[in-house]
Enzyme design. Structure first.
Site, PDB file in Angstrom:
ATOM      1  N   SER A 275       0.607  -1.368  -0.055  1.00  0.00           N
ATOM      2  CA  SER A 275       0.076   0.019   0.223  1.00  0.00           C
ATOM      3  C   SER A 275       0.860   1.396  -0.038  1.00  0.00           C
ATOM      4  CB  SER A 275      -0.822   0.080   1.060  1.00  0.00           C
ATOM      5  OG  SER A 275      -0.185  -0.131   2.368  1.00  0.00           O
ATOM      6  N   HIS A 305      -1.922  -8.884   1.998  1.00  0.00           N
ATOM      7  CA  HIS A 305      -1.338  -7.512   2.522  1.00  0.00           C
ATOM      8  C   HIS A 305      -2.950  -7.309   3.546  1.00  0.00           C
ATOM      9  CE1 HIS A 305       0.085  -3.861   3.368  1.00  0.00           C
ATOM     10  NE2 HIS A 305      -0.093  -3.033   2.529  1.00  0.00           N
ATOM     11  N   HIS A 351       6.756 -12.580   9.053  1.00  0.00           N
ATOM     12  CA  HIS A 351       6.858 -11.305   8.425  1.00  0.00           C
ATOM     13  C   HIS A 351       7.747 -11.039   7.398  1.00  0.00           C
ATOM     14  CE1 HIS A 351       7.030  -6.684   8.020  1.00  0.00           C
ATOM     15  NE2 HIS A 351       5.731  -6.899   8.308  1.00  0.00           N
ATOM     16  N   ARG A 360       3.385  -4.274  17.254  1.00  0.00           N
ATOM     17  CA  ARG A 360       2.048  -3.946  17.110  1.00  0.00           C
ATOM     18  C   ARG A 360       1.117  -4.793  17.979  1.00  0.00           C
ATOM     19  NH1 ARG A 360       1.870  -3.030  10.674  1.00  0.00           N
ATOM     20  NH2 ARG A 360       2.787  -4.853  10.993  1.00  0.00           N
ATOM     21  N   ASP A 406      -1.566  -8.708  12.411  1.00  0.00           N
ATOM     22  CA  ASP A 406      -2.771  -9.432  11.788  1.00  0.00           C
ATOM     23  C   ASP A 406      -3.140 -10.545  12.959  1.00  0.00           C
ATOM     24  OD1 ASP A 406      -3.054  -7.797   9.503  1.00  0.00           O
ATOM     25  OD2 ASP A 406      -1.570  -8.980   8.755  1.00  0.00           O
ATOM     26  N   ARG A 432      -4.066   3.596   7.513  1.00  0.00           N
ATOM     27  CA  ARG A 432      -2.885   3.672   6.875  1.00  0.00           C
ATOM     28  C   ARG A 432      -2.869   5.023   5.824  1.00  0.00           C
ATOM     29  NH1 ARG A 432       0.778  -0.144   5.130  1.00  0.00           N
ATOM     30  NH2 ARG A 432       0.529  -0.484   7.562  1.00  0.00           N
ATOM     31  N   ARG A 452      11.095   4.891 -11.872  1.00  0.00           N
ATOM     32  CA  ARG A 452      11.137   3.936 -13.311  1.00  0.00           C
ATOM     33  C   ARG A 452      12.542   2.925 -13.240  1.00  0.00           C
ATOM     34  NH1 ARG A 452      11.949   0.943 -17.195  1.00  0.00           N
ATOM     35  NH2 ARG A 452      10.860   1.302 -19.290  1.00  0.00           N
TER      36      ARG A 452
END
Length: 468
Positions: A275, A305, A351, A360, A406, A432, A452
């Site tokens: 994200s 995700h 992770h 977290r 999670d 987020r 790029r």
């Protein structure tokens, strides 16, 4: 010297300063007394611009690492190729927001009156400025977001006409993209604004967007799960998290506190996650913050995700149903081993970067131990924390056998009555926004160019490495 390597050197240098205890945030707390966040940014940005210019002038040709064939086929993991000023993820320490760990943020960031958890408004100030804000500065952000929260009528009409079978994240992303009709950046760019003003316009759009997200998210929730009853209006006396919780239809003070914590800890996780990187990538083309953040939310919607917390809860619930009631550690071990031997994984563990228990996860665990220690589902999650890592270590496949964020968040939301799992990623997305949009403002302030990187096909890569 490639731009990716140069920027990687900057990120690595920043991390080294953090580890030496020298980040700017740690020696300039409350450096600004102004309650106008934009004014503070106007004073902060030129100094940072000079720092980066001098750094690149002196060290622009320095190498920061190597790229292997496995890295290129393996999701670019381990490649140092991005600069993200707002946060750094250390494999052994976890996330640091401008040099501050989650426990430090819980201790230092302002709280609501009578509250115990930090306000997300304070973390947003920290992410943008590198400074711990005062109570008055946080209150000023709350007021500004409340004043900017009105949703365009065409977006409300669109949300109210979406079919109920359309996933909440699809609705969320579409509504965000549709709000680019209000973009100050896009309008000014079309009129030929000078690039030195890009960050200001990106800031204005970001403030507007963050202010509107709780209402958008609440409309989606109430259309899908509350028979279309419209949410309450923004209450100017409430903070951002409290307004969001109220608009969802929840007013239990403990749940409001949980939301303040949830919306703080999910904000940012450096720049390489899907994200954050998607928002940065699309923004590098000078797409406005609405389009850039919408792209990031399409990435967050993926099962690898943002949907991971939903998968954890589904798996844990099935485990609870399969074993029933109180479960012994031996029963749990047998279940975990059978899961692994069948070719499945234990969701919520491991992770891509971390090599320890996710901080977290730990702060949510501490919240649960304080407020819901006897909840059956929490007790099962705590038991998994006791049993699973040793099994994964014994199996020998997982680089990180410890739980991530999670593994815990869904259990807390279930306890307080927000049981609609398909909606959880929308809440993640609301949070987020603070991290990726703060980072986007700095992308424009530092004049980062369009992203790029060079790609290869397999024959070309084989030729490059001298494979026969």
């Amino acid at each position: 010297m490639s731009r990716a390597k140069t920027l990687g050197k900057l990120a690595n240098s920043t991390l080294k300063l953090h580890k030496c205890g020298l980040p700017a945030a740690n020696h300039c707390r409350h450096a600004s007394t102004s309650t106008n966040l934009k004014d503070v940014m106007e004073k902060t940005i030129p100094e940072k611009q000079r720092e980066v210019i001098e750094f690149r002038k002196k060290y622009g040709g320095s190498k920061v690492g190597e790229v292997t064939v496995d890295m290129m086929y393996g999701g670019m993991r381990g490649i140092r190729g991005l600069v993200t000023e707002t946060s750094v993820l250390d494999p052994d320490e976890g996330i640091r927001f401008r040099g501050f760990s989650i426990p430090e943020c819980q201790e230092k960031l302002p709280r609501a009156p009578g509250g115990e958890e930090p306000l997300p408004e304070g973390l947003f100030w920290l992410l943008l400025t590198g400074e711990i804000p005062s109570k008055e500065q946080v209150e000023a952000v709350t007021k500004e977001w409340n004043d900017r929260a009105e949703i365009p009528n065409h977006v409300i009409t669109m949300l109210n006409n979406f079919p109920s079978k359309l996933h909440p994240m699809s609705q969320f992303s579409a509504a965000i993209a549709a709000m680019n009709s209000e973009s100050k950046f896009a309008k000014a760019y079309a009129e030929g604004v000078h690039k030195s003003k890009y960050w200001e316009l990106c800031y204005e759009d970001s403030m507007d967007l963050i202010a509107k997200l709780p209402t958008i998210a609440a409309i989606i929730y109430r259309n899908l799960y509350r028979e279309g009853n419209p949410p309450d209006s923004i209450d100017k006396k409430k903070d951002w998290s409290w307004n969001y919780t109220s608009m969802l239809g929840f007013d239990e003070p403990q749940f409001v506190e949980l939301m303040r914590l949830y919306l703080t800890i999910h904000t940012d996780h450096e720049g390489g996650n899907v994200s954050a990187h998607a928002t940065h990538l699309v923004g590098s083309a000078l797409s406005d913050p609405y389009l850039s953040f919408s792209a990031g939310m399409n990435g967050l919607a993926g099962p690898l995700h943002g949907l991971a917390n939903q998968e954890v809860l589904v798996w844990t619930t099935k485990l609870q149903e399969a074993l029933g009631g109180e479960v012994t550690d031996d029963q749990l071990r047998d279940f975990i081993w059978n899961t692994l031997k069948s070719g499945q994984v234990v969701p919520g563990y491991g992770h891509a970067v971390l090599r320890k228990t996710d901080p977290r996860y730990m702060c949510q665990r501490e919240f649960a131990l304080k407020h819901l220690p006897n909840d059956p589902l929490f007790k099962l999650v705590a038991q998994l924390y006791k049993v699973v890592p040793d099994i994964l270590i014994e199996q020998g496949k997982a680089k990180n056998p410890w739980p991530n964020v999670d593994a815990h968040s869904g259990v807390l939301l279930q306890y307080y009555g927000l049981t609609e799992m398909n909606y959880y990623t929308v809440m993640f997305g609301v949070s987020r926004a603070l991290g990726v949009l703060a980072s986007l403002v700095w992308d424009r302030a530092l004049g980062l160019p369009i992203e790029r990187p060079k790609s290869f096909d397999t024959p070309g890569l084989k030729k490059l490495v001298g494979a026969s």
